[in-house]
Design a protein around this motif. Sequence first.
Motif, PDB file in Angstrom:
ATOM      1  N   GLY A 462       0.816  -1.207   0.000  1.00 22.53           N
ATOM      2  CA  GLY A 462       0.000   0.000   0.000  1.00 22.53           C
ATOM      3  C   GLY A 462       0.851   1.259   0.000  1.00 22.53           C
ATOM      4  N   PRO A 463       1.705   1.441   1.021  1.00 24.12           N
ATOM      5  CA  PRO A 463       2.564   2.634   1.004  1.00 24.12           C
ATOM      6  C   PRO A 463       3.546   2.662  -0.167  1.00 24.12           C
ATOM      7  CG  PRO A 463       3.029   1.216   2.918  1.00 24.12           C
ATOM      8  CD  PRO A 463       1.794   0.709   2.283  1.00 24.12           C
ATOM      9  N   PHE A 464       3.991   1.503  -0.621  1.00 21.22           N
ATOM     10  CA  PHE A 464       4.914   1.470  -1.763  1.00 21.22           C
ATOM     11  C   PHE A 464       4.260   2.100  -2.990  1.00 21.22           C
ATOM     12  CE2 PHE A 464       6.571  -0.569  -5.588  1.00 21.22           C
ATOM     13  CZ  PHE A 464       7.936  -0.358  -5.435  1.00 21.22           C
ATOM     14  N   ALA A 488       7.751   4.275   4.989  1.00 20.58           N
ATOM     15  CA  ALA A 488       6.788   3.363   5.620  1.00 20.58           C
ATOM     16  C   ALA A 488       6.896   1.966   5.008  1.00 20.58           C
ATOM     17  CB  ALA A 488       5.368   3.909   5.459  1.00 20.58           C
ATOM     18  N   PHE A 489       7.109   1.940   3.715  1.00 28.27           N
ATOM     19  CA  PHE A 489       7.291   0.651   3.037  1.00 28.27           C
ATOM     20  C   PHE A 489       8.530  -0.071   3.565  1.00 28.27           C
ATOM     21  CE2 PHE A 489       9.877  -1.139  -0.501  1.00 28.27           C
ATOM     22  CZ  PHE A 489       9.223  -2.358  -0.617  1.00 28.27           C
ATOM     23  N   ASP A 502      12.413  -3.445  -5.759  1.00 23.05           N
ATOM     24  CA  ASP A 502      11.574  -2.484  -5.038  1.00 23.05           C
ATOM     25  C   ASP A 502      12.364  -1.803  -3.924  1.00 23.05           C
ATOM     26  OD1 ASP A 502       9.502  -3.184  -6.667  1.00 23.05           O
ATOM     27  OD2 ASP A 502       8.494  -4.481  -5.214  1.00 23.05           O
ATOM     28  N   LEU A 503      13.243  -2.548  -3.269  1.00 18.47           N
ATOM     29  CA  LEU A 503      14.078  -1.947  -2.224  1.00 18.47           C
ATOM     30  C   LEU A 503      15.027  -0.906  -2.819  1.00 18.47           C
ATOM     31  CD1 LEU A 503      14.965  -5.159  -0.161  1.00 18.47           C
ATOM     32  CD2 LEU A 503      13.391  -3.327   0.513  1.00 18.47           C
ATOM     33  N   ILE A 504      15.565  -1.207  -3.983  1.00 11.81           N
ATOM     34  CA  ILE A 504      16.435  -0.251  -4.671  1.00 11.81           C
ATOM     35  C   ILE A 504      15.659   1.005  -5.038  1.00 11.81           C
ATOM     36  CG2 ILE A 504      17.734   0.153  -6.799  1.00 11.81           C
ATOM     37  CD1 ILE A 504      18.501  -2.858  -6.702  1.00 11.81           C
ATOM     38  N   GLU A 505      14.460   0.802  -5.572  1.00 13.71           N
ATOM     39  CA  GLU A 505      13.629   1.945  -5.971  1.00 13.71           C
ATOM     40  C   GLU A 505      13.362   2.862  -4.788  1.00 13.71           C
ATOM     41  OE1 GLU A 505       8.970   2.694  -7.165  1.00 13.71           O
ATOM     42  OE2 GLU A 505       9.983   0.964  -8.061  1.00 13.71           O
ATOM     43  N   GLN A 528      23.791   5.054   0.048  1.00 13.64           N
ATOM     44  CA  GLN A 528      24.722   3.959   0.338  1.00 13.64           C
ATOM     45  C   GLN A 528      23.998   2.606   0.353  1.00 13.64           C
ATOM     46  OE1 GLN A 528      26.332   5.430   4.028  1.00 13.64           O
ATOM     47  NE2 GLN A 528      28.165   6.312   3.026  1.00 13.64           N
ATOM     48  N   LYS A 529      22.785   2.597   0.918  1.00 15.63           N
ATOM     49  CA  LYS A 529      21.994   1.355   0.925  1.00 15.63           C
ATOM     50  C   LYS A 529      21.651   0.946  -0.506  1.00 15.63           C
ATOM     51  CE  LYS A 529      19.766  -2.025   2.839  1.00 15.63           C
ATOM     52  NZ  LYS A 529      20.472  -3.121   3.540  1.00 15.63           N
ATOM     53  N   THR A 530      21.378   1.936  -1.348  1.00 13.14           N
ATOM     54  CA  THR A 530      21.076   1.640  -2.744  1.00 13.14           C
ATOM     55  C   THR A 530      22.272   0.979  -3.411  1.00 13.14           C
ATOM     56  OG1 THR A 530      19.599   3.551  -2.862  1.00 13.14           O
ATOM     57  CG2 THR A 530      20.346   2.621  -4.954  1.00 13.14           C
ATOM     58  N   LEU A 531      23.452   1.533  -3.171  1.00  9.33           N
ATOM     59  CA  LEU A 531      24.663   0.986  -3.782  1.00  9.33           C
ATOM     60  C   LEU A 531      24.976  -0.404  -3.230  1.00  9.33           C
ATOM     61  CD1 LEU A 531      26.719   1.901  -5.873  1.00  9.33           C
ATOM     62  CD2 LEU A 531      28.183   2.688  -4.007  1.00  9.33           C
TER      63      LEU A 531
END
Length: 572
Positions: A462-464, A488-489, A502-505, A528-531
């Motif tokens: 939902g929040p995503f 929230a996601f 989805d986590l990367i996005e 940094q989390k994205t990388l």
Amino acid sequence: MKKHIIFSLIGALLAGSTAVAQSADATIQQAITHFQSDRPQQAGQLYRQAVSSQPSPDSYFFLGRYYLQINQPDSARLAFQKGADLEKKNYLNKIGLGGVALLRGQADEAKTLWAEVEKKAKRKHPDWLHRLAEMNILIDKNRNPDEALRLIDKVLSNEKVEKKAGYYVLKGDALRLKNQGGEAVSAYESALQLDAQQPYVLTNIGYIFKGSKNYNTARDYFVKALGVDSTFTPAYENLGDLYSLSRNYRSSAYNYKKMVDNSEPSDSTILRYTKLAFLSEDYKNMMDYLAKIKDQSLLKNSNAVRRMYAYAYVTDDYKKYDEALELMQQVLNESKEEDQFTMDYAALGRAYANRADTTTVSDSLALVFLNKATADTSKNYFDEIALIQYKDLKNYGEAARAYEQGIQWKQQHNQRVVGQDYYNVGRSAYFGFSINKDSTLLPKADSAFAKLTEVNPTYDRGPFWRARVNRYMKDDSAGLRAITYYQAFLESADSSKVSKKDLIEANSFIGYQYYREKDIAQAVPYLQKTLELDPANKNVQQLLDYIDKRDRVADTKKEEEKPEASATDDNK
């Protein structure tokens, strides 16, 4: 032991007191029960078995009467004659011979034989008079309930005669034939006082109440009858009729199926059940029992039967969409528009939507017919319409509107609206914007995903999706709202179950958005989390390198701008 008759269930005592005679009595009782429950072949076997094990005037009489009931006068006459020959002074089988004469249209001969029996019976043989009264209403042709009442009243008025339940049952039968329901019920109740375990009597009382539209009382009696004998098919049939009157076709079909399963049904009886199964949309059982009809010609050239097959063919159990389409086209060709049903349009729509020819024309025709079917507000066709718009035609905006109509239908019919319903609206509206470029759908998508979160707070999608939608809104705070929803996601998502994509996005958007807002401290952890999730992401790496380089440059400038310490400075 009391013996039962076809119409009055319990009659006079069977002859004999030996173990063999008692066995024959029990066999006849079972035969009567089978016949009353529409199992004539089983009844016939038992009647013949009784004669074989204990040939007597009584066993031959019951066998002959059985043959009268199934309209075999020659076999009946042979049985009655053998019974009469066994005991010349026993006039029981002469009653049966009179019945044969009546069945053959020889009314005068029947009267002569019966007059002789009545004269011989006098007051010493009430059971002969009972059977004589019964024979006057046993045969459909030339029934004479008045004569039956005269004879049974003669028995009941004899103070020296033991009152038997069968006498009152016969009186009730005769009164019922004369449409004197109240008096018939009184007679039946007298019978029940002597023997309460009589499903035939309980069913007949229920039948009378059903005829007077006292349906609740009627149902109670039918249920009582089944409590005595759970295989008593007339009670099931009458219950099925009751439920049909209230259009409770599911319960009606259930009881008719019980009737069929506990009887030796004719093709017409099976067809009656399949029509009720059809009305209750129990297509699986309907198809199974249609296959049991021996005379398959009954199923041809009938729009009613074409509908039965077509409606079943468009379900997931059969998936014979082309066959369904052919049948429904025949129905439309052979019926006027006012004789067509909304379910016809539903079947046509489903057939076009799922047939092998998946062209745009088929999908368009599917929508035409399914939209016509929505005139029947008792069913929800909107989800099917939406699926065609979404999956086949890619008309996402129209799909969203159809899904919304499906939600409204559920609300109007007090059905639960679940998270999937709102997800369908939101997803369709989102793609209507992103693919069909209809920006007016963004608020609809956001509202739907908000409802999804409301009904299912723990569902991370939902929040995503709200975050995705708000990314494209034009107001100044849209970006910050998107950050909030992505966060929230991430807080609620199970990283072991959520896709890395989805986590990367989520992380990359939050990082970039904070960077745009010049909140570098907030931006860096997300970048940094994205990388970490996507080491090959050159854009994020370049941005982090740029931030790092800028920070080092800024630190250097600060060092250069510091004043040099004085040798006389006390603050060393």
